[in-house]
Design a protein around this motif. Sequence first.
Motif, PDB file in Angstrom:
ATOM      1  N   THR B 187       0.864  -1.181   0.000  1.00  0.00           N
ATOM      2  CA  THR B 187       0.000   0.000   0.000  1.00  0.00           C
ATOM      3  C   THR B 187       0.896   1.225   0.000  1.00  0.00           C
ATOM      4  O   THR B 187       2.063   1.150   0.361  1.00  0.00           O
ATOM      5  N   ILE B 188       0.309   2.343  -0.409  1.00  0.00           N
ATOM      6  CA  ILE B 188       1.047   3.599  -0.452  1.00  0.00           C
ATOM      7  C   ILE B 188       0.550   4.448   0.706  1.00  0.00           C
ATOM      8  O   ILE B 188      -0.642   4.492   0.984  1.00  0.00           O
ATOM      9  N   ASP B 189       1.490   5.092   1.435  1.00  0.00           N
ATOM     10  CA  ASP B 189       1.113   5.856   2.612  1.00  0.00           C
ATOM     11  C   ASP B 189       1.334   7.338   2.345  1.00  0.00           C
ATOM     12  O   ASP B 189       2.441   7.840   2.475  1.00  0.00           O
ATOM     13  N   VAL B 190       0.294   8.038   1.899  1.00  0.00           N
ATOM     14  CA  VAL B 190       0.366   9.478   1.667  1.00  0.00           C
ATOM     15  C   VAL B 190      -0.726  10.134   2.516  1.00  0.00           C
ATOM     16  O   VAL B 190      -1.903   9.997   2.227  1.00  0.00           O
ATOM     17  N   PRO B 191      -0.320  10.816   3.623  1.00  0.00           N
ATOM     18  CA  PRO B 191      -1.341  11.347   4.536  1.00  0.00           C
ATOM     19  C   PRO B 191      -1.993  12.630   4.024  1.00  0.00           C
ATOM     20  O   PRO B 191      -2.901  13.140   4.667  1.00  0.00           O
ATOM     21  N   ASN B 192      -1.568  13.166   2.869  1.00  0.00           N
ATOM     22  CA  ASN B 192      -2.132  14.423   2.353  1.00  0.00           C
ATOM     23  C   ASN B 192      -3.650  14.337   2.233  1.00  0.00           C
ATOM     24  O   ASN B 192      -4.189  13.294   1.906  1.00  0.00           O
ATOM     25  N   ARG B 193      -4.295  15.497   2.501  1.00  0.00           N
ATOM     26  CA  ARG B 193      -5.745  15.499   2.336  1.00  0.00           C
ATOM     27  C   ARG B 193      -6.121  16.146   1.013  1.00  0.00           C
ATOM     28  O   ARG B 193      -7.246  16.527   0.801  1.00  0.00           O
TER      29      ARG B 193
END
Lengths: 125, 461
Positions: B187-193
């Motif tokens: 999985t890719i972890d990009v916390p940007n909203r």
Amino acid sequence: MSTKTILYVEDNELNRKIVRDLLRRTSYRLIEAVDGEAGIARALEQRPDLILMDLQLPKVSGIDAVRTLRSSPATADTPIIAITSFALSGDQQKAKDAGASAYLAKPYSPFDLLGLIRKLVPETN
Amino acid sequence: MDQARERVDASRKIEQAVGVQMNVIRNALVLLDEATLVGILHDEERFTDTLARLEEAASPVERETIEKIRAAERQLIKTVEEIRSLVRADKADEAMALHLNESQPRYREIATLITRVVRSEEAGMVQLRQNVEASNRRAVLLMSGFAAATIFLALLLGFVISWSFIIPVHEAGRFLGQVARGNFGGTIDVPNRDEFGALAARMNAMSRELNQLYEHERTLNTELERASKAKSDFLASMSHELRTPLNAILGFNELILGEIYGEVTDELRVPLTDIQNSGKHLLRLINNVLDLSKIEAGRMELALGDYSVQDTVVSVLAGLRPLAAQKGLDLVSAVPDDIPLACGDAGRITQCLMNLVGNALKFTQQGRIEVAVDLRGDVLHYRVTDTGTGIAEDRLETVFAEFRQADATIAGQFGGTGLGLSITKKFVEMHGGRLWVESELGKGSTFSFEIPLRVDRAETA
């Protein structure tokens, strides 16, 4: 010279009967064994002049039996014809490596077998 | 600042005016000129105006001083009036005395007071100038600080913004790289909203979907492999089981034909030979099934060794000559004596030739079948030519496919499974060679294959 003895190690009764019938009109004496273990025992006990060894045998495989016989002084120089299966290529090489003198692929012609036997161990009259 | 300067100018002007007035009075007294004295009295109004201007926005101390100046001025004016009266009465000496005793000291007092105001104003101006400079310095410092803070903020913002792009893009790149390598589980972890976050969520969804498909496909593949292996195992064991009794049939039949059991009449010899030929044919078919199952299971290996091309062709012809003779066909060979010892799987090459010659015998009703071999460089060229039915041009491609014959009706007419050619093709390819056919309908066919004279283990597929 005395009668030549041939040991045939083969688990199939019909195949043994073919060779038995084939050699009936010759001077060769045939002794038989039905598996690798019995074959080794009979070879060491009877000291045949030639051994026909089928490679697909129960208990001890034909290849292992050839190897065992080659390592025993009593049978180290006895001619051994390995009967290989047509289906398994590589058997011929394995038989040669184990120490077989010659090989014949199944299905073989009984008269071809007789020719090979006569070449290796001439019949005495 | 301008206002301060104006005030300093005004006080200096008064200072000057007072000095001038004092001299004017003295001169007027010397000359006894009443008119000048009247002018001075008129001037007084301007003087009061200037003082009033100075008084505006003056400090309390200044204001006090100005008040004193005004009082002195009033006193002076009174004195000047008296001097004027004395002058008019021609009492010059008295006027002079009054001037010396009253107006002159009064002027001096005024002058001193004005000087004080001037000093005060000047001091105020210096103070103001210092204040202004200090505030200028403060302003410069403040401006510089503000500029530095702004630049720092701009840089920080730029850094944050660019990394907020770079990090997710980098993450996405790494993640897609994983996917490209076939690792679908990650999985890719990009916390940007922002859009990046949405993109990452989509990518994760895609990855999950791919992973599910991949797992599903793997399960199917495993099942398929198991089924295929089961089929191959079944074919292998079945053909082995079939071969064992067939070996016995062929063996006993050959013993009978060899008259082991007694004389065989010519009448009996014919059907016994038919049994022998059909049995051998059946054996070849069973062997083909067995071989194909092994090839499909990837368990077929060549047993390479030295072999004689001449002996191989001779043994093939010997095996099939009875069948050819039965059909009244000529079976001939053309193999040069000078072909050197070859290296390959002699058993499989024999099988290939048996299949090709067997097919030729099957499809040829009259004429001849020739097996020819020649060596071209390092390549052995085998050729089986018949004068049989031939194959239509549009069916040439299908003859090598498994379970296919050029014509479905042929199976009924001639029998056979069509396995021989596809197995032959595979054996030839395992030797690093190729198999092809040239044919003309009604005239016959030529099946050819070429393989290296000496096959290295590395060349076998």
